[in-house]
Design a protein around this motif. Structure first.
Motif, PDB file in Angstrom:
ATOM      1  N   ILE A 127       0.838  -1.202   0.000  1.00 21.29           N
ATOM      2  CA  ILE A 127       0.000   0.000   0.000  1.00 21.29           C
ATOM      3  C   ILE A 127       0.874   1.254   0.000  1.00 21.29           C
ATOM      4  O   ILE A 127       0.537   2.251  -0.657  1.00 21.29           O
ATOM      5  N   MET A 128       1.991   1.225   0.693  1.00 21.27           N
ATOM      6  CA  MET A 128       2.912   2.358   0.654  1.00 21.27           C
ATOM      7  C   MET A 128       3.336   2.654  -0.787  1.00 21.27           C
ATOM      8  O   MET A 128       3.368   3.812  -1.217  1.00 21.27           O
ATOM      9  N   LYS A 129       3.652   1.598  -1.529  1.00 20.45           N
ATOM     10  CA  LYS A 129       4.072   1.770  -2.926  1.00 20.45           C
ATOM     11  C   LYS A 129       2.917   2.264  -3.788  1.00 20.45           C
ATOM     12  O   LYS A 129       3.070   3.197  -4.592  1.00 20.45           O
ATOM     13  N   GLU A 130       1.744   1.640  -3.622  1.00 22.65           N
ATOM     14  CA  GLU A 130       0.590   1.995  -4.449  1.00 22.65           C
ATOM     15  C   GLU A 130       0.161   3.448  -4.256  1.00 22.65           C
ATOM     16  O   GLU A 130      -0.296   4.106  -5.200  1.00 22.65           O
ATOM     17  N   GLU A 131       0.293   3.946  -3.027  1.00 20.79           N
ATOM     18  CA  GLU A 131      -0.201   5.289  -2.706  1.00 20.79           C
ATOM     19  C   GLU A 131       0.875   6.371  -2.763  1.00 20.79           C
ATOM     20  O   GLU A 131       0.598   7.534  -2.500  1.00 20.79           O
ATOM     21  N   GLY A 132       2.106   6.000  -3.090  1.00 21.00           N
ATOM     22  CA  GLY A 132       3.159   7.009  -3.201  1.00 21.00           C
ATOM     23  C   GLY A 132       3.629   7.556  -1.871  1.00 21.00           C
ATOM     24  O   GLY A 132       3.903   8.753  -1.748  1.00 21.00           O
ATOM     25  N   ALA A 133       3.763   6.677  -0.875  1.00 20.12           N
ATOM     26  CA  ALA A 133       4.185   7.126   0.450  1.00 20.12           C
ATOM     27  C   ALA A 133       5.610   7.679   0.453  1.00 20.12           C
ATOM     28  O   ALA A 133       6.006   8.373   1.405  1.00 20.12           O
ATOM     29  N   ASP A 134       6.362   7.377  -0.584  1.00 13.77           N
ATOM     30  CA  ASP A 134       7.749   7.844  -0.644  1.00 13.77           C
ATOM     31  C   ASP A 134       7.855   9.343  -0.918  1.00 13.77           C
ATOM     32  O   ASP A 134       8.923   9.933  -0.758  1.00 13.77           O
ATOM     33  N   GLU A 135       6.756   9.999  -1.304  1.00 15.71           N
ATOM     34  CA  GLU A 135       6.832  11.410  -1.682  1.00 15.71           C
ATOM     35  C   GLU A 135       7.367  12.276  -0.549  1.00 15.71           C
ATOM     36  O   GLU A 135       8.234  13.137  -0.759  1.00 15.71           O
ATOM     37  N   PHE A 136       6.851  12.077   0.665  1.00 13.57           N
ATOM     38  CA  PHE A 136       7.346  12.822   1.820  1.00 13.57           C
ATOM     39  C   PHE A 136       7.946  11.906   2.878  1.00 13.57           C
ATOM     40  O   PHE A 136       8.409  12.382   3.908  1.00 13.57           O
ATOM     41  N   GLY A 137       7.948  10.585   2.614  1.00 11.31           N
ATOM     42  CA  GLY A 137       8.625   9.662   3.504  1.00 11.31           C
ATOM     43  C   GLY A 137       7.996   9.594   4.879  1.00 11.31           C
ATOM     44  O   GLY A 137       6.824   9.908   5.079  1.00 11.31           O
ATOM     45  N   GLY A 138       8.817   9.185   5.842  1.00 10.45           N
ATOM     46  CA  GLY A 138       8.316   9.041   7.199  1.00 10.45           C
ATOM     47  C   GLY A 138       9.176   8.094   7.995  1.00 10.45           C
ATOM     48  O   GLY A 138      10.376   7.930   7.731  1.00 10.45           O
ATOM     49  N   VAL A 139       8.557   7.442   8.962  1.00  6.38           N
ATOM     50  CA  VAL A 139       9.275   6.547   9.865  1.00  6.38           C
ATOM     51  C   VAL A 139       8.455   5.285  10.096  1.00  6.38           C
ATOM     52  O   VAL A 139       7.234   5.333  10.261  1.00  6.38           O
TER      53      VAL A 139
END
Length: 256
Positions: free
Chosen positions: A138-150
């Motif tokens: 889901i992280m990949k599908e939704e583009g979670a890498d745009e602002f990242g996180g922890v």
């Protein structure tokens, strides 16, 4: 100095002792703490708690374990995130350990938080337990890498850590790393890149050795750093410096 990147000071058992907890943080050189949201009904109280304290910050979000609670919308989270004190979205994610299928509501809630991260420009605080494959998908599908996180309170495999780091995420280690039987986590702590390391208490839970079994608080994050330093054979000052710099790099809405 040290920073607790994930705690729940608004929980009643800690909030009632806040002056003593803040004093203990100062004594252990814990300069900042991020107080993490778990649901929306309690969020105003969380914000009231952090408001008077320049070294306490907040997130906004709904924990995946909270089943019977108001569901946030993307816009609602983004609007709440405009507060100067809110520096992250979450905690969010997936937890298949306590709850059984059907859990599509949990996966949809996770997607909502990732979309709110992208709309608000704030990083994510992700909780994953017994759900790493779906979490990463889901992280990949939704583009979670745009602002990242922890990836908070990390206990997953090295392969999961690598996949998360490739998506612009930091790995946060809690008091679990001090536990004698957490051998896999010890190995991960030895090879985790220092520019991707955060430390946390997740208090009031998971008190580290030598306080295991007692109520946890942010002052104890020093023991997490000490254990990681011991495992890596480096001075604890190195862990303090890297984890603190990483905290301010990730949660860059905070004026250091």
């Amino acid at each position: 100095m040290f920073v607790d990147s994930h705690c729940h000071l608004d929980f009643p058992e800690l909030a009632k002792n806040l002056p003593d907890i803040l004093s203990g943080m100062a004594q252990n050189q814990v300069t900042h703490a991020l107080v993490v949201s778990v649901n929306l009904p309690n969020w105003p109280g969380l914000m009231e708690l952090v408001a008077p304290h320049p070294h306490l910050y907040a997130s906004v979000g709904v924990h995946p374990d909270y089943e019977d609670t108001p569901e946030p919308s993307v816009q609602e989270l983004a609007d709440m995130a405009q507060s100067p004190k809110v520096v992250a979205i979450g905690e969010t994610g997936l937890d298949y350990f306590r709850l059984a299928e059907p859990l599509e509501w949990q996966r949809e809630r996770f997607r909502t938080h990732i979309r709110a991260s992208r709309q608000s420009g704030l990083p994510l605080i992700i909780h994953t337990r017994s759900a790493s494959a779906d979490t990463l998908r889901i992280m990949k599908e939704e583009g979670a890498d745009e602002f990242g996180g922890v990836m908070h309170c990390f206990t997953e495999s090295w392969e999961v850590a690598q996949a998360a780091m490739e998506m612009n995420f930091y790995i946060s280690l809690s008091g679990i790393v001090t536990f004698k039987k957490a051998e896999d986590l010890h190995e991960l702590a030895k090879k985790l890149p220092l520019d991707r390391l955060l430390i946390e208490t997740d208090s009031p839970y998971l008190a580290p050795v030598p306080h295991r079994g007692k109520m946890n608080n942010p002052a104890n994050v020093i023991h997490v750093a000490e254990k990681i330093a011991d495992l890596r054979g480096v001075p604890v000052a190195d862990i303090a410096t890297h984890s603190t710099n990483n905290f301010f790099n990730l949660f860059n809405k905070i004026n250091r």
